[in-house]
Design a protein around this motif. Structure first.
Motif, PDB file in Angstrom:
ATOM      1  N   GLN A  53       0.736  -1.208  -0.157  1.00 39.81           N
ATOM      2  CA  GLN A  53       0.048  -0.016   0.021  1.00 39.81           C
ATOM      3  C   GLN A  53       0.810   1.437  -0.066  1.00 39.81           C
ATOM      4  O   GLN A  53       0.519   2.210  -0.740  1.00 39.81           O
ATOM      5  N   ASN A  54       2.156   1.173   0.505  1.00 39.03           N
ATOM      6  CA  ASN A  54       2.817   2.369   0.846  1.00 39.03           C
ATOM      7  C   ASN A  54       3.687   2.439  -0.585  1.00 39.03           C
ATOM      8  O   ASN A  54       4.747   3.384  -0.395  1.00 39.03           O
ATOM      9  N   ARG A  55       3.587   1.467  -1.565  1.00 43.44           N
ATOM     10  CA  ARG A  55       4.168   1.645  -2.928  1.00 43.44           C
ATOM     11  C   ARG A  55       5.659   1.209  -2.692  1.00 43.44           C
ATOM     12  O   ARG A  55       6.518   1.729  -3.651  1.00 43.44           O
ATOM     13  N   ASN A  56       6.092   0.404  -1.664  1.00 45.55           N
ATOM     14  CA  ASN A  56       7.333  -0.358  -1.742  1.00 45.55           C
ATOM     15  C   ASN A  56       7.348  -1.254  -2.567  1.00 45.55           C
ATOM     16  O   ASN A  56       6.264  -2.013  -2.897  1.00 45.55           O
ATOM     17  N   ILE A  57       8.504  -1.757  -3.706  1.00 45.26           N
ATOM     18  CA  ILE A  57       8.568  -2.696  -4.337  1.00 45.26           C
ATOM     19  C   ILE A  57       9.376  -3.777  -3.486  1.00 45.26           C
ATOM     20  O   ILE A  57      10.405  -3.638  -2.855  1.00 45.26           O
ATOM     21  N   TRP A  58       8.698  -4.952  -3.537  1.00 41.62           N
ATOM     22  CA  TRP A  58       9.234  -5.972  -2.765  1.00 41.62           C
ATOM     23  C   TRP A  58       9.554  -7.297  -3.616  1.00 41.62           C
ATOM     24  O   TRP A  58       8.908  -7.375  -4.711  1.00 41.62           O
ATOM     25  N   GLY A  59      10.742  -7.898  -3.055  1.00 47.30           N
ATOM     26  CA  GLY A  59      11.194  -8.956  -4.059  1.00 47.30           C
ATOM     27  C   GLY A  59      11.759  -8.690  -5.485  1.00 47.30           C
ATOM     28  O   GLY A  59      11.527  -9.351  -6.341  1.00 47.30           O
ATOM     29  N   GLN A  60      12.324  -7.464  -5.607  1.00 44.01           N
ATOM     30  CA  GLN A  60      12.908  -6.805  -6.900  1.00 44.01           C
ATOM     31  C   GLN A  60      14.213  -7.891  -7.111  1.00 44.01           C
ATOM     32  O   GLN A  60      15.089  -8.293  -6.323  1.00 44.01           O
ATOM     33  N   GLU A  61      14.189  -8.302  -8.621  1.00 45.55           N
ATOM     34  CA  GLU A  61      15.100  -8.917  -9.144  1.00 45.55           C
ATOM     35  C   GLU A  61      15.639  -8.220 -10.551  1.00 45.55           C
ATOM     36  O   GLU A  61      14.745  -7.665 -10.938  1.00 45.55           O
ATOM     37  N   GLU A  62      16.834  -8.429 -10.971  1.00 43.93           N
ATOM     38  CA  GLU A  62      17.324  -7.946 -12.270  1.00 43.93           C
ATOM     39  C   GLU A  62      16.999  -6.482 -12.557  1.00 43.93           C
ATOM     40  O   GLU A  62      16.416  -5.881 -13.339  1.00 43.93           O
ATOM     41  N   PHE A  63      17.472  -5.718 -11.612  1.00 43.46           N
ATOM     42  CA  PHE A  63      17.242  -4.213 -11.625  1.00 43.46           C
ATOM     43  C   PHE A  63      18.333  -3.647 -12.955  1.00 43.46           C
ATOM     44  O   PHE A  63      19.220  -3.782 -12.825  1.00 43.46           O
ATOM     45  N   GLN A  64      17.640  -2.718 -13.759  1.00 48.89           N
ATOM     46  CA  GLN A  64      18.432  -2.052 -14.900  1.00 48.89           C
ATOM     47  C   GLN A  64      17.855  -0.790 -14.888  1.00 48.89           C
ATOM     48  O   GLN A  64      16.854  -0.497 -15.012  1.00 48.89           O
ATOM     49  N   GLU A  65      19.025   0.117 -15.197  1.00 51.87           N
ATOM     50  CA  GLU A  65      18.780   1.488 -15.145  1.00 51.87           C
ATOM     51  C   GLU A  65      19.563   2.296 -16.222  1.00 51.87           C
ATOM     52  O   GLU A  65      20.604   2.106 -16.503  1.00 51.87           O
ATOM     53  N   ILE A  66      18.629   3.371 -16.953  1.00 52.77           N
ATOM     54  CA  ILE A  66      19.332   4.305 -17.808  1.00 52.77           C
ATOM     55  C   ILE A  66      18.982   5.659 -17.379  1.00 52.77           C
ATOM     56  O   ILE A  66      17.823   5.894 -17.079  1.00 52.77           O
TER      57      ILE A  66
END
Length: 380
Positions: A250-263
């Motif tokens: 509900q607080n818009r936290n992302i849980w269980g994240q994998e394979e993060f890619q950023e540009i």
């Protein structure tokens, strides 16, 4: 959902927490219409700094007006633009704001008359009065907020479920079940815009991906997500991040994240070209790509056994720079969550990630998360 696996990402939660109601939008169409209208009322031009005249019309320093070359009326700098202008001429904005307007104006005028770069790029918007929203160097490569929103609309439609990409649902902590079908409201939306930026977060949570099993035999489910941001007035870079995740609370936290890619793209001289040829196509590729590569990578990490004894486990971690105490804690984390000691690359990655969450210092946490990612990259 087992949200103890993978990483927690609080970037969206920070946006959600700090946005007032008038910066929250319920659809991409509404968001686009707002920033597009603002853009249509705006103009950008390069002016000689020596030709800018500062007028002090009120007691507050921030109510100074600037008379620009060939302008029909003075322009009022926003809080943000005032800070940019002060920074460009080498004056502390916080100090100027405490001065009487005439004295602040004298300081700014002196700085402009002696500005070595000689030119500035202004960004002005007319909304009842002409407002100066940004002051940058002449080579600033502006990417308008509506351009980013349009790139997202091409893959996500309205962002409300008319395509596979939508505002995320909510994890029910009492049951551990993630519900993708939650009404989009100002409390749940992840589409934001202010006078100085836009931020959007969308997920593909109606199409979960199974990549293995949890200890109880239920599927370990992921779905895809991305967020992106921009500031047409120079408050931040343009950027996009894509990843796989297990849930959003509900607080818009992302849980269980994998394979993060950023540009990220700085607003330099060729920023618009980089956006058109690099960032926007990368977002489209991720939106339309098959998750099979990700699934195969997770399966390979689960299958790659690297330790069968306590000695093997300790040696594996110590060779990768973990202290004896850290190694013991990582093994303990996996034992508590999985009911058995770590054996595979995937087990160790999960244990390292869980230990990273316990770190109070951000640098230490990011370092440990980085080492976990390197382990997965080895499998790939």
């Amino acid at each position: 959902m087992d949200v103890n696996r993978g990483e927690r990402n609080g970037r969206v939660s920070s946006e959600w927490f700090n946005r007032p109601d008038d910066e929250r939008y319920l659809s991409l169409d509404d968001l686009w219409a707002s920033v597009k209208r603002r853009s249509e009322r705006s103009r950008s031009r390069v002016v000689e700094t020596a030709d800018i005249r500062v007028e002090a019309t009120r007691d507050s320093a921030e109510r100074l007006h600037l008379v620009l070359p060939k302008a029909h009326e003075p322009v009022a700098p926003t809080h943000w633009a005032f800070g940019q202008l002060a920074s460009i001429v080498g004056a502390p904005a916080s100090y100027l704001r405490q001065l009487p307007a005439p004295l602040a104006g004298i300081n700014l005028q002196y700085g402009l008359n002696n500005h070595r770069a000689e030119q500035l790029k202004t960004f002005e918007t007319e909304d009842g009065r002409i407002e100066l929203r940004a002051v940058t160097g002449p080579d600033y490569g502006r990417i308008h907020d509506h351009e980013l929103v349009e790139a997202v609309q091409r893959i996500a439609g309205n962002g409300t479920g008319d395509t596979r990409w939508k505002v995320p649902g909510v994890l029910d902590w009492s049951t551990g079940v993630y519900n993708p079908d939650v009404e989009i409201s100002r409390d749940t939306t992840t589409l934001y815009a202010s006078d100085r930026d836009v931020f959007l977060f969308l997920v593909d949570d109606h199409n979960p991906i199974e990549a293995g099993r949890l200890p109880d035999g239920s599927p370990d489910l992921y779905f895809r997500g991305f967020y992106c941001w921009n500031s047409e007035v120079g408050a931040k870079t343009l950027g996009m991040a894509s990843f796989y995740l297990r849930a959003v609370c509900q607080n818009r936290n992302i849980w269980g994240q994998e394979e993060f890619q950023e540009i990220t793209i700085r607003h330099s001289k060729y920023a618009a070209s980089r956006f058109a040829h690099e960032a926007a196509p990368a977002l489209t590729r991720f939106a339309n790509s098959s998750p099979q590569g990700f699934v195969n990578g997770i399966k390979a990490a689960r299958q790659q056994i690297v330790a069968r004894t306590d000695e093997d486990r300790d040696n594996f971690l110590r060779k990768r720079g973990f202290s004896k105490a850290e190694s013991s804690k990582i093994i303990e984390k996996v034992l508590m969550e999985e009911g058995r000691p770590p054996e595979s690359i995937f087990d160790f990655v999960q244990g390292i990630t869980r230990l990273a969450r316990d770190k109070t210092q951000q640098d230490a946490r990011l370092d440990m998360e980085g080492r976990a990612k390197k382990l997965l990259d080895r499998v790939g």
